[in-house]
Design a protein around this motif. Structure first.
Motif, short mmCIF file in Angstrom:
data_model
loop_
_atom_site.label_atom_id
_atom_site.label_comp_id
_atom_site.label_asym_id
_atom_site.label_seq_id
_atom_site.Cartn_x
_atom_site.Cartn_y
_atom_site.Cartn_z
N ALA A 134 95.79 -64.89 -0.66
CA ALA A 134 95.53 -63.22 -0.69
C ALA A 134 96.17 -62.55 0.39
O ALA A 134 96.60 -62.60 0.90
N GLU A 135 95.23 -61.42 0.04
CA GLU A 135 96.19 -60.32 0.69
C GLU A 135 95.33 -60.18 1.52
O GLU A 135 93.81 -59.88 1.40
N ALA A 136 95.57 -60.38 2.88
CA ALA A 136 94.31 -59.83 4.53
C ALA A 136 95.45 -58.86 5.68
O ALA A 136 96.23 -58.92 4.99
N LEU A 137 94.59 -58.96 6.33
CA LEU A 137 95.18 -58.33 7.57
C LEU A 137 95.72 -59.72 8.06
O LEU A 137 94.69 -61.01 8.09
N PRO A 138 96.77 -59.48 9.10
CA PRO A 138 97.09 -60.91 9.63
C PRO A 138 96.63 -61.04 10.90
O PRO A 138 96.50 -62.73 11.07
N LEU A 139 95.65 -60.54 11.11
CA LEU A 139 94.81 -60.79 12.20
C LEU A 139 93.82 -61.86 11.36
O LEU A 139 93.10 -62.51 12.71
N GLN A 140 93.24 -61.99 10.58
CA GLN A 140 92.57 -62.77 9.91
C GLN A 140 93.34 -64.00 9.71
O GLN A 140 92.22 -65.46 9.50
N ARG A 141 94.58 -64.68 9.45
CA ARG A 141 94.96 -65.83 9.60
C ARG A 141 95.83 -66.10 10.57
O ARG A 141 95.00 -67.04 11.19
N ILE A 142 95.47 -64.86 11.67
CA ILE A 142 96.49 -65.83 13.33
C ILE A 142 95.78 -66.92 14.15
O ILE A 142 94.33 -66.31 13.62
N PHE A 143 95.75 -67.91 14.80
CA PHE A 143 95.71 -68.47 16.18
C PHE A 143 94.74 -68.03 16.51
O PHE A 143 95.04 -66.52 16.84
N LEU A 144 93.81 -68.60 17.55
CA LEU A 144 92.94 -67.38 18.49
C LEU A 144 93.92 -67.56 19.58
O LEU A 144 93.56 -66.62 20.32
N ALA A 145 94.54 -68.08 20.08
CA ALA A 145 95.68 -67.62 20.73
C ALA A 145 96.83 -65.84 20.51
O ALA A 145 96.62 -65.92 21.58
N GLU A 146 97.28 -66.51 19.31
CA GLU A 146 97.75 -64.68 18.89
C GLU A 146 96.40 -63.89 18.50
O GLU A 146 96.78 -62.58 18.98
N LYS A 147 95.45 -64.26 18.37
CA LYS A 147 94.04 -62.89 17.88
C LYS A 147 93.85 -62.56 19.83
O LYS A 147 93.77 -61.56 20.16
N TRP A 148 94.73 -63.49 20.54
CA TRP A 148 93.84 -62.84 22.38
C TRP A 148 94.70 -61.51 22.18
O TRP A 148 94.04 -61.13 23.29
N LEU A 149 96.22 -61.95 21.44
CA LEU A 149 96.78 -60.39 21.98
C LEU A 149 95.34 -58.79 21.32
O LEU A 149 95.55 -58.53 22.22
#
Length: 401
Positions: A134-149
């Motif tokens: 699906a189309e989505a924001l990359p933020l909705q896929r990346i792992f918690l360690a990357e959401k840290w950014l």
């Protein structure tokens, strides 16, 4: 010379690397190679070599389907991600995001570029996410360690150079640092320094160190005549603390292995004392992913070890990384990037299928980064000449220089 087996590197594959591979082909090989390795490793991530052997009735030799078949949408622990069938994971999504930042800035990057360019890209730009279909924001896929950014830089307004402190220490920053090595092609020390600066926004301790060393490995692989051995030597010249020792131990073990099958156990045994996660990848130890000068992430040393086992051959080292299991999508991403930068061909049937399955143009980021890399090099030359002129103007050089 290592004996040839079904998946051992052939003489033909060895001669495909060497002095004559031009910059654009090395950048393409590294970025496409990283994405293909990522896609091959995704469906067996988190499992052991024995579990992979049992699940697939043998070793994985190419693209396979999801671990739980058609139940991937609900099967734990991977739901709702469609890992397999040639889908890339967050390793590739983050790598391509960093390429887009380089294409915007068109110069070397620092931690502020992560805050000002990469984070908005993750938060605001809707893109096709293969694992979500699906189309989505990359933020909705990346792992918690990357959401840290996003948490630290966008919401916390932390100094980008220090934002990585407090995050879990893992391969999150290292996994997408191949573009840094390519922008600094042939200059491992420059790649290391730039990646260490960038990764400060994301990671600390040995996670940040791995980012620097992986970028250095890719840069070293781009040098004329580079080999798996010369890449490892460059890494050991720059690596610090537990990361350096872990690479040494794993590569010592790799030197005794004729093929990836024989390397699966010895490489894990060699890296285990430096790995904080522990023997059960899905049940990390209490000490897992905490800062330390004694430890290292598992992924980078194993990727370099498989590179040595394969003598730089892309197919052999990536399959070794995939069948190693554990965090094998990231291991195969790193191994694939370095082997591709060496000039070892990425199998066309793999790259075509991954591109089609992931609905991504794997070659466009490479073309963009090649153009940017040439611009940055020209700018570096001008800066260096300006420095030389300034130094000469104050009587810096001596007659013997």
């Amino acid at each position: 010379m290592k004996p040839k087996t079904q998946e051992s590197p052939t003489e033909e594959s060895r001669t495909a690397t060497g002095h004559g591979t031009p910059l654009d082909e090395r950048i393409t090989g590294a970025l496409v190679g990283a994405a293909v390795g990522d896609a091959l490793g995704g469906p067996v991530e988190g499992y052991s070599p024995a579990q992979i052997l049992q699940r697939h009735g043998g070793r994985v030799h190419g693209i396979v389907g999801p671990w739980n078949g058609d139940a991937w949408r609900t099967a734990r622990p991977l739901a709702p991600y469609h890992k397999g069938d040639g889908h890339v994971t967050d390793d590739t999504l983050m790598t391509h995001a960093l390429v887009r930042v380089y294409a915007q800035v068109r110069d070397h990057l620092d931690a502020y570029a992560i805050a000002e360019r990469l984070v908005p890209d993750l938060m605001t730009e809707v893109r096709w996410i293969p694992e979500l279909e699906a189309e989505a924001l990359p933020l909705q896929r990346i792992f918690l360690a990357e959401k840290w950014l996003v948490t630290r830089l966008h919401y916390g307004h932390v100094d980008p150079r220090e934002a990585g402190v407090g995050n879990i220490v893992n391969c999150g920053a290292a996994m997408y640092m191949a573009p840094v090595g390519l922008v600094n092609a042939g200059n491992p020390a420059g790649a290391y320094a730039e990646a260490i600066e960038l990764a400060g926004a994301h990671q600390s301790s040995y996670g940040r160190e791995a980012a620097g060393v992986f970028a250095a490995a890719v840069a070293a692989a781009c040098a004329p005549g580079a080999t798996a051995d010369s890449v490892v030597t460059a890494c050991l010249t720059l690596a610090k603390d537990g990361t350096r020792t872990a690479i040494e131990r794993v590569c010592e073990a790799a030197a005794r292995c004729p093929d990836f099958e024989s390397a699966l156990g010895p490489l894990r045994e060699a890296v285990a004392p430096f790995d904080t996660v522990g023997p059960d990848y899905r049940a990390p130890s209490l000490a897992a992913r905490r800062p330390s000068r004694l430890h290292a992430i598992e992924e980078l040393p194993v990727a370099l070890g498989m590179l040595l086992v394969a003598d730089g051959d892309y197919r052999h080292c990536v399959l070794g990384a995939v069948n190693y299991g554990r965090d094998c999508d990231s291991i195969a991403t790193m191994a694939g990037a370095v082997a591709g930068a060496l000039g070892s061909p990425v199998p066309e049937d793999w790259s075509k299928r991954v591109a089609e399955a992931s609905r991504l143009d794997l070659w466009a980021p490479a073309a963009a980064l090649t153009e940017v890399t040439r611009e940055i090099f020209a700018r570096d030359v001008r800066r260096r000449r300006a420095h030389e002129a300034a130094f000469a103007g104050i009587g810096g050089p001596r007659c013997s220089d």
